[in-house]
Design an enzyme around this catalytic site. Structure first.
Site, mmCIF file in Angstrom:
data_model
loop_
_atom_site.group_PDB
_atom_site.id
_atom_site.type_symbol
_atom_site.label_atom_id
_atom_site.label_comp_id
_atom_site.label_asym_id
_atom_site.label_seq_id
_atom_site.Cartn_x
_atom_site.Cartn_y
_atom_site.Cartn_z
ATOM 1 N N GLU A 312 0.945 -1.332 0.063
ATOM 2 C CA GLU A 312 -0.095 -0.118 -0.135
ATOM 3 C C GLU A 312 0.813 1.313 0.172
ATOM 4 O OE1 GLU A 312 -2.853 -0.205 3.151
ATOM 5 O OE2 GLU A 312 -3.427 -2.363 2.599
ATOM 6 N N GLU A 403 -5.264 -8.028 -0.129
ATOM 7 C CA GLU A 403 -6.122 -7.992 1.441
ATOM 8 C C GLU A 403 -7.531 -7.435 0.768
ATOM 9 O OE1 GLU A 403 -4.581 -4.862 4.176
ATOM 10 O OE2 GLU A 403 -2.532 -5.767 3.719
#
Ligand SMILES: *[C@@H]1O[C@H](CO)[C@@H](O)[C@H](O)[C@H]1NC(C)=O
Ligand SMILES: *[C@@H]1O[C@H](CO)[C@@H](O)[C@H](O)[C@H]1NC(C)=O
Ligand SMILES: *[C@@H]1O[C@H](CO)[C@@H](O)[C@H](O)[C@H]1NC(C)=O
Ligand SMILES: *[C@@H]1O[C@H](CO)[C@@H](O)[C@H](O)[C@H]1NC(C)=O
Length: 463
Positions: A312, A403
């Site tokens: 991320e 995720e």
């Protein structure tokens, strides 16, 4: 991870056959909580729609399709209030989040795909962050997609047979099945007990192996858990919530255990990487070497790892992304080089986890591209993000949902050709709390033929 997230930056890739494109004007649609305006010049039709300021605000378009098929959707908008997100929901389901970057011009942005039925359909633009202006949407039938062009040759020329088997196995199921995955051993056990199936992938973390956390009392057995799960025939993936080696505030609001967050440290990655002799560069290398020790245990146990460092990054909420793409890419390449070339660690399949092209560290250091998305209660296929990742590598790399909060409906995955090779649901309440995923939905997903579970992948290493 952890709380925030949900990024779907769409980078191009829609092609419009002008003749087949239908434009639907916002001012002619059904409006809830929003109003027609004309003050900002340059709109099409007779006006545009503004006033997205509460979560229930919505424009609902209706569209009659001649047959059931996928359409490329785009949104004509203006973004004078900064970067925003909107939600696109078709026929009340299968929503996806679309990024509307700041602009003061009327701009067309690709909004992913929508699966429409023969006959009447509704497409809604729902507030999400709100504070943007919508002029129109356009719909055009999606061009048929050819076969994938992915490579299953590991980027590490010295990849061992375990890493080769893993990437090749993923290639063998890509576009045909999706592997189920669950972050955290306790949450995986919850799935086994309550859903009645065991996920094919266990997600674990190198978080509590480095000095700045261990010195404050952290410890972990995730490596042992990974070895045990692999011994049962499962596949393991490691993320690394890398606590900054120094500079942790560790006060009432920013505790040391949040030390991977940008907000929790004054550690500056750009400064640390400025030269290879400064103390903070040395600390980064020391942490990488600490993780190398753990990776070597996994390598010795013949466990290949889907390794997802610097995840991320583009969100900037972790310190490795805080200074923009260049230092993040540089650090990723340092991690790759140090582990591969210095330590001779060859059991890794390298997973990159940002979507934007400017953050991509390069085809030579990435085996798989991935994204993390969290949209509570939305079981859509996340196709806008999938298509962004297809565009990112021109379909040369396998794509994973590293995720997620709410698991995708397998029927929608197939309908949208959103060929995520695996999903990994985040731990705790995301899987077991009931609001992100109901138990009934999990049971139905886990019993789908399209979804592979641990018992269905036995012997994958030989495939
Ligand atoms: C769309 O289809 C519905 C019935 O399916 C019909 O009542 C309506 O008139 C159609 N609208 C347009 C614009 O063709
Ligand atoms: C913790 O440190 C940060 C950064 O200096 C600061 O913004 C925050 O106010 C501090 N919190 C407390 C409770 O002192
Ligand atoms: C290393 O990082 C810490 C924490 O941000 C900072 O206080 C220190 O000045 C840095 N050291 C060097 C040599 O840049
Ligand atoms: C994908 O293709 C475009 C256009 O051909 C090119 O500019 C880009 O570098 C390619 N991306 C990758 C990751 O190879």
């Amino acid at each position: 991870m952890i709380r925030t997230a949900l990024v779907s930056l769409f980078v191009g890739c829609a092609s419009f056959a002008a003749a087949q494109t239908t434009t639907l004007q916002a001012e002619s649609a059904t409006l809830s909580g929003v109003t027609v305006a004309t003050a900002v010049a340059g709109f099409s039709g007779t006006g545009y729609v503004e006033g997205f300021d509460t979560s229930t605000d919505e424009i609902k378009f209706t569209f009659n399709a001649t047959k059931s098929q996928l359409y490329d959707l785009s949104i004509v908008y203006n973004g004078p209030y900064g970067d925003k997100y909107t939600n696109v929901v078709s026929n009340g389901a299968g929503g996806s989040q679309v990024s509307l970057p700041a602009t003061t011009a009327w701009t067309t942005v690709a909004g992913g795909q929508v699966l429409l039925n023969a006959g009447a359909n509704t497409i809604s633009i729902q507030s999400n962050w709100g504070w943007y202006l919508i002029d129109a949407i356009t719909l055009s039938p999606s061009p048929a997609r050819g076969p994938h062009k992915i490579t299953t040759k590991n980027v590490n020329k010295n990849a061992n047979s375990d890493a080769k088997s893993l990437l090749s196995y993923l290639g063998s199921i890509y576009g045909k099945k999706i592997l189920s995955g669950q972050q955290d051993q306790a949450s995986l056990d919850w799935v086994t007990t309550n859903v009645g199936k065991t996920p094919a992938i266990l997600g674990v973390d190198f978080m509590d192996y480095t000095e700045s956390r261990i010195s404050r009392g952290a410890s972990s057995t995730d490596v042992d858990k990974a070895i045990d799960f692999a011994a049962k025939g499962g596949i393991v993936t490691f993320v690394w919530h890398w606590g900054s080696p120094v500079g942790l505030y560790d006060n009432e609001t920013q505790r040391w255990w949040s030390g991977f967050y940008t907000a929790a440290t004054d550690f500056n990655i750009a400064d640390a990487l400025a030269d290879t002799t400064n103390a903070n560069y040395t600390l980064l290398i020391k942490d990488i070497d600490t993780i190398a020790v753990q990776l070597k245990k996994l390598q010795a146990a013949k466990v290949p790892v889907l390794f997802r460092p610097l995840h991320e990054a583009e969100g900037k909420w972790f310190w490795w992304g805080a200074q923009g793409p260049e230092p993040a890419k540089k650090l990723y390449r340092i991690v790759y080089d140090r582990l591969t070339n210095h330590h001779g660690i060859n059991n890794l399949v390298w997973v990159w986890n940002s979507v934007a092209e400017s953050w991509y560290p390069g085809n030579d250091v990435v085996d798989i591209v991935s994204a993390d998305t969290y949209s509570q209660g939305d079981h859509g296929p996340i196709s806008a993000t999938y298509n962004s990742l297809l565009a990112l590598t021109n379909d040369t790399k396998i794509i994973a949902a590293a995720e997620i909060g709410s698991v995708m409906d397998p029927a929608l995955l197939q309908a949208y050709q959103a060929d995520w090779v695996y999903f990994c649901v985040w731990s705790g309440d995301f899987i077991s709390g009931g609001s992100w995923n109901s138990l009934d939905l999990l049971k139905s997903v886990y019993s789908s033929d399209y979804v592979l579970t641990l018992d269905e992948i036995k012997g994958w290493k030989k495939k």
